[in-house]
Design an enzyme around this catalytic site. Structure first.
Site, PDB file in Angstrom:
ATOM      1  N   GLU A  20       0.842  -1.201   0.000  1.00  0.00           N
ATOM      2  CA  GLU A  20       0.000   0.000   0.000  1.00  0.00           C
ATOM      3  C   GLU A  20       0.881   1.256   0.000  1.00  0.00           C
ATOM      4  O   GLU A  20       0.620   2.207  -0.737  1.00  0.00           O
ATOM      5  CB  GLU A  20      -0.912  -0.009   1.235  1.00  0.00           C
ATOM      6  CG  GLU A  20      -1.890   1.151   1.256  1.00  0.00           C
ATOM      7  CD  GLU A  20      -2.837   1.094   2.448  1.00  0.00           C
ATOM      8  OE1 GLU A  20      -2.547   0.386   3.431  1.00  0.00           O
ATOM      9  OE2 GLU A  20      -3.870   1.780   2.391  1.00  0.00           O
ATOM     10  N   GLU A  80       4.472   9.786  10.656  1.00  0.00           N
ATOM     11  CA  GLU A  80       5.222   9.448  11.874  1.00  0.00           C
ATOM     12  C   GLU A  80       5.463   7.939  11.936  1.00  0.00           C
ATOM     13  O   GLU A  80       6.552   7.478  12.299  1.00  0.00           O
ATOM     14  CB  GLU A  80       4.456   9.922  13.119  1.00  0.00           C
ATOM     15  CG  GLU A  80       4.402  11.433  13.293  1.00  0.00           C
ATOM     16  CD  GLU A  80       3.466  12.112  12.297  1.00  0.00           C
ATOM     17  OE1 GLU A  80       2.499  11.474  11.838  1.00  0.00           O
ATOM     18  OE2 GLU A  80       3.718  13.285  11.966  1.00  0.00           O
TER      19      GLU A  80
HETATM   20  C1  LIG Z   1      -7.620   8.890   2.673  1.00  0.00           C
HETATM   21  C2  LIG Z   1      -7.598   7.768   3.680  1.00  0.00           C
HETATM   22  C3  LIG Z   1      -7.965   6.489   3.298  1.00  0.00           C
HETATM   23  C4  LIG Z   1      -7.963   5.445   4.233  1.00  0.00           C
HETATM   24  N1  LIG Z   1      -8.374   4.196   3.819  1.00  0.00           N
HETATM   25  C5  LIG Z   1      -8.405   3.182   4.725  1.00  0.00           C
HETATM   26  C6  LIG Z   1      -8.887   1.883   4.329  1.00  0.00           C
HETATM   27  O1  LIG Z   1      -9.306   1.667   3.186  1.00  0.00           O
HETATM   28  N2  LIG Z   1      -8.912   0.904   5.254  1.00  0.00           N
HETATM   29  C7  LIG Z   1      -8.496   1.081   6.533  1.00  0.00           C
HETATM   30  O2  LIG Z   1      -8.525   0.128   7.305  1.00  0.00           O
HETATM   31  N3  LIG Z   1      -8.046   2.317   6.948  1.00  0.00           N
HETATM   32  C8  LIG Z   1      -7.989   3.360   6.086  1.00  0.00           C
HETATM   33  N4  LIG Z   1      -7.557   4.617   6.478  1.00  0.00           N
HETATM   34  C9  LIG Z   1      -7.197   4.821   7.883  1.00  0.00           C
HETATM   35  C10 LIG Z   1      -5.709   5.033   8.106  1.00  0.00           C
HETATM   36  O3  LIG Z   1      -4.985   3.843   7.925  1.00  0.00           O
HETATM   37  C11 LIG Z   1      -5.559   5.610   9.528  1.00  0.00           C
HETATM   38  O4  LIG Z   1      -6.210   6.863   9.566  1.00  0.00           O
HETATM   39  C12 LIG Z   1      -4.108   5.786   9.882  1.00  0.00           C
HETATM   40  O5  LIG Z   1      -3.471   4.546  10.040  1.00  0.00           O
HETATM   41  C13 LIG Z   1      -3.953   6.601  11.199  1.00  0.00           C
HETATM   42  O6  LIG Z   1      -4.729   6.074  12.220  1.00  0.00           O
HETATM   43  P1  LIG Z   1      -5.684   7.014  13.086  1.00  0.00           P
HETATM   44  O7  LIG Z   1      -6.517   7.801  12.139  1.00  0.00           O
HETATM   45  O8  LIG Z   1      -6.366   6.145  14.075  1.00  0.00           O
HETATM   46  O9  LIG Z   1      -4.715   8.047  13.816  1.00  0.00           O
HETATM   47  P2  LIG Z   1      -3.920   7.783  15.169  1.00  0.00           P
HETATM   48  O10 LIG Z   1      -3.250   6.465  15.105  1.00  0.00           O
HETATM   49  O11 LIG Z   1      -4.836   8.056  16.315  1.00  0.00           O
HETATM   50  O12 LIG Z   1      -2.810   8.902  15.084  1.00  0.00           O
HETATM   51  C14 LIG Z   1      -3.010  10.251  15.521  1.00  0.00           C
HETATM   52  C15 LIG Z   1      -1.677  10.983  15.420  1.00  0.00           C
HETATM   53  O13 LIG Z   1      -0.730  10.405  16.343  1.00  0.00           O
HETATM   54  C16 LIG Z   1       0.468  10.049  15.673  1.00  0.00           C
HETATM   55  N5  LIG Z   1       1.052   8.821  16.218  1.00  0.00           N
HETATM   56  C17 LIG Z   1       0.386   7.699  16.563  1.00  0.00           C
HETATM   57  N6  LIG Z   1       1.247   6.773  17.008  1.00  0.00           N
HETATM   58  C18 LIG Z   1       2.489   7.305  16.930  1.00  0.00           C
HETATM   59  C19 LIG Z   1       3.798   6.830  17.249  1.00  0.00           C
HETATM   60  N7  LIG Z   1       4.015   5.584  17.723  1.00  0.00           N
HETATM   61  N8  LIG Z   1       4.841   7.665  17.036  1.00  0.00           N
HETATM   62  C20 LIG Z   1       4.654   8.923  16.568  1.00  0.00           C
HETATM   63  N9  LIG Z   1       3.430   9.431  16.243  1.00  0.00           N
HETATM   64  C21 LIG Z   1       2.364   8.637  16.426  1.00  0.00           C
HETATM   65  C22 LIG Z   1       0.018   9.800  14.225  1.00  0.00           C
HETATM   66  O14 LIG Z   1       1.101   9.928  13.325  1.00  0.00           O
HETATM   67  C23 LIG Z   1      -1.038  10.885  14.032  1.00  0.00           C
HETATM   68  O15 LIG Z   1      -0.444  12.100  13.696  1.00  0.00           O
HETATM   69  C24 LIG Z   1      -7.574   5.684   5.574  1.00  0.00           C
HETATM   70  C25 LIG Z   1      -7.211   6.982   5.978  1.00  0.00           C
HETATM   71  C26 LIG Z   1      -7.232   8.025   5.047  1.00  0.00           C
HETATM   72  C27 LIG Z   1      -6.843   9.415   5.495  1.00  0.00           C
END
Ligand SMILES: Cc1cc2nc3c(=O)[nH]c(=O)nc-3n(C[C@H](O)[C@H](O)[C@H](O)COP(=O)(O)OP(=O)(O)OC[C@H]3O[C@@H](n4cnc5c(N)ncnc54)[C@H](O)[C@@H]3O)c2cc1C
Length: 412
Positions: free
Chosen positions: A258, A381
């Site tokens: 991906e 990140e």
């Molecule tokens: C356009 C788009 C399409 C998507 N499509 C899919 C899909 O088809 N299927 C699916 O399952 N998901 C999908 N997603 C979801 C995507 O994989 C998640 O949004 C992403 O992994 C981040 O997770 P979260 O939104 O829960 O943010 P969080 O994990 O809550 O993160 C919040 C913030 O904290 C930071 N952070 C978290 N942990 C750490 C760490 N250990 N070190 C430093 N910084 C950290 C992150 O970088 C971020 O800035 C999609 C997202 C987008 C925007």
């Protein structure tokens, strides 16, 4: 070498394939009509989004029916048994035509190599041809409200009942799930095991009783992703890809592919730097030395992303380890996209942000969309953490939840 990525002159074998592709496209596709360079591809109503999805899926079917899909996949699985240059030649010729496989191409890029690596021969025989033809369109059911960056903390529960798993939980941000008929689903099968070791990767028919897909409406009116609720959904154990409780392994294959697809694909929609140069002309900024420097930088970034993407995708198609960590490409492409959005505003100024014409609309789309790929497929990140550990061999982040049972890990 027959597997070279870049050649200036076709070999006889390549020329023969190119002629075949040209004939296929001429017979089955329409030439791209001249459209404004400022056109943006956003579907703000459900009907046009569905129509676009259907159209791209039908194109994939046409390719498959003419042995023009899955060019590097084995012939017995519906592919062509070709190499990286087959894909390159097809793309070079197709660019002049009004065709796209849209979201289906993303799932082929993510799930195809995963099936080739982790599925049984019987599973490959069933799923790979259906994936390549678009007969099955797969969405990705990974993220949950409490598991995004920390994907291995996922809570969607699957309990075994004979030859089936009974799945209950919630997924979120699932791109195109409202259009897809299959899902690649990560479930928690062993809550007693440490979090990475009790996950199973399973393919689920989205028409199964107990699945509800709710589109999420974005600020621009589009619904590109969904919430998916699963309530006591019965999924055959035979649909497990890889080992039961060993789903983190195929999941990582999906995530790596991906990252490569998103990074490499970030330039596929057309040249943003060409638009930025035109924008500078419109706003009389081509003589500004700072703008000129930034424009040159944008062109260079685009070339670098293209070259990195080509090298990574060529290795993926050969089912080899990419010479560049896909996280590096995704990170570079994400940061480039943010700089492109910022530069568009710097050139156009307030007129770009508040104007109602198509040029201003393009600027606004670039600004609003500049962070989407920085989140989807793993945030910047997370990619940096991956690179630090995988590519640079730096010490792992301190963690206290890797060896204790998942059920004892604090969750919100
Ligand atoms: C356009 C788009 C399409 C998507 N499509 C899919 C899909 O088809 N299927 C699916 O399952 N998901 C999908 N997603 C979801 C995507 O994989 C998640 O949004 C992403 O992994 C981040 O997770 P979260 O939104 O829960 O943010 P969080 O994990 O809550 O993160 C919040 C913030 O904290 C930071 N952070 C978290 N942990 C750490 C760490 N250990 N070190 C430093 N910084 C950290 C992150 O970088 C971020 O800035 C999609 C997202 C987008 C925007």
């Amino acid at each position: 070498m027959s597997d070279e990525i870049t050649t200036t002159v076709d070999t006889p074998e390549q020329a023969e394939f190119r002629a075949e592709v040209q004939a296929f496209l001429a017979a089955n596709a329409e030439l791209r009509k001249p459209v404004s360079r400022w056109t943006t591809l956003t579907h703000t109503d459900a009907a046009s989004a569905q129509a676009w999805f259907d159209r791209t899926r039908a194109w994939q079917r046409t390719r498959f029916d003419h042995r023009m899909a899955g060019l590097t996949y084995p012939v017995e699985l519906g592919g062509r048994g070709g190499t990286a240059w087959h894909e390159r030649i097809f793309n070079e010729e197709a660019v002049r035509y009004d065709v796209s496989s849209g979201f289906v191409s993303a799932t082929i890029a993510m799930l195809g190599p995963t099936l080739m690596k982790h599925a049984t021969p019987d599973q490959q025989a069933h799923y790979v041809p259906r994936l390549l033809s678009g007969e099955y369109a797969f969405c990705q059911l990974f993220s949950e409200p409490g598991a995004g960056s920390d994907l291995a903390g996922l809570a969607c529960r699957a309990v075994r009942d004979g030859d089936e798993f009974v799945v209950t939980g919630q997924k979120v941000w699932n791109s195109a799930a409202q259009f897809c008929d299959w899902g690649m689903l990560l479930v928690r099968t062993d809550p007693e095991a440490p979090k990475h070791r009790g996950i199973t990767f399973i393919l689920v028919d989205m028409a199964s009783p107990g699945i509800e897909v709710r589109p999420l409406v974005q600020a621009n009116g589009a619904s590109e992703f969904n919430e998916v609720f699963l309530h006591e959904v019965r999924v055959p154990v035979a649909n497990v890809i890889g080992e039961i409780d060993g789903g983190w392994v195929p999941a990582r294959t999906v995530l790596s592919n991906e990252a490569a697809f998103i990074g490499g694909g970030s330039t596929a929609a057309g040249s943003k730097s060409a638009n930025l140069i035109e924008l500078a002309r419109i706003h009389g900024r081509t003589g500004d030395p700072v703008v000129r420097q930034e424009l040159a930088d944008a062109v260079i970034r685009e070339r670098i992303i293209g070259a990195m993407g080509e090298r990574i995708m060529a290795a993926v198609r050969r089912r080899e380890v990419p010479p560049i960590d896909p996280a590096a490409l995704k990170l570079f492409a994400c940061e480039s996209r943010v700089r492109t959005g910022n530069l568009a505003v710097a050139i156009a100024g307030p007129a770009g942000l508040v104007g109602g014409d198509e040029v201003a609309n393009w600027v606004q789309t670039e600004v609003v969309g500049r962070y989407t790929i920085s989140i989807g497929g793993g945030t910047n990140e997370v990619q940096k953490n991956n690179l630090a550990e995988r590519a640079l061999g730096l010490p792992r982040e301190p963690r206290n939840d890797h060896e204790i049972p998942w059920r004892d890990v604090p969750r919100n």
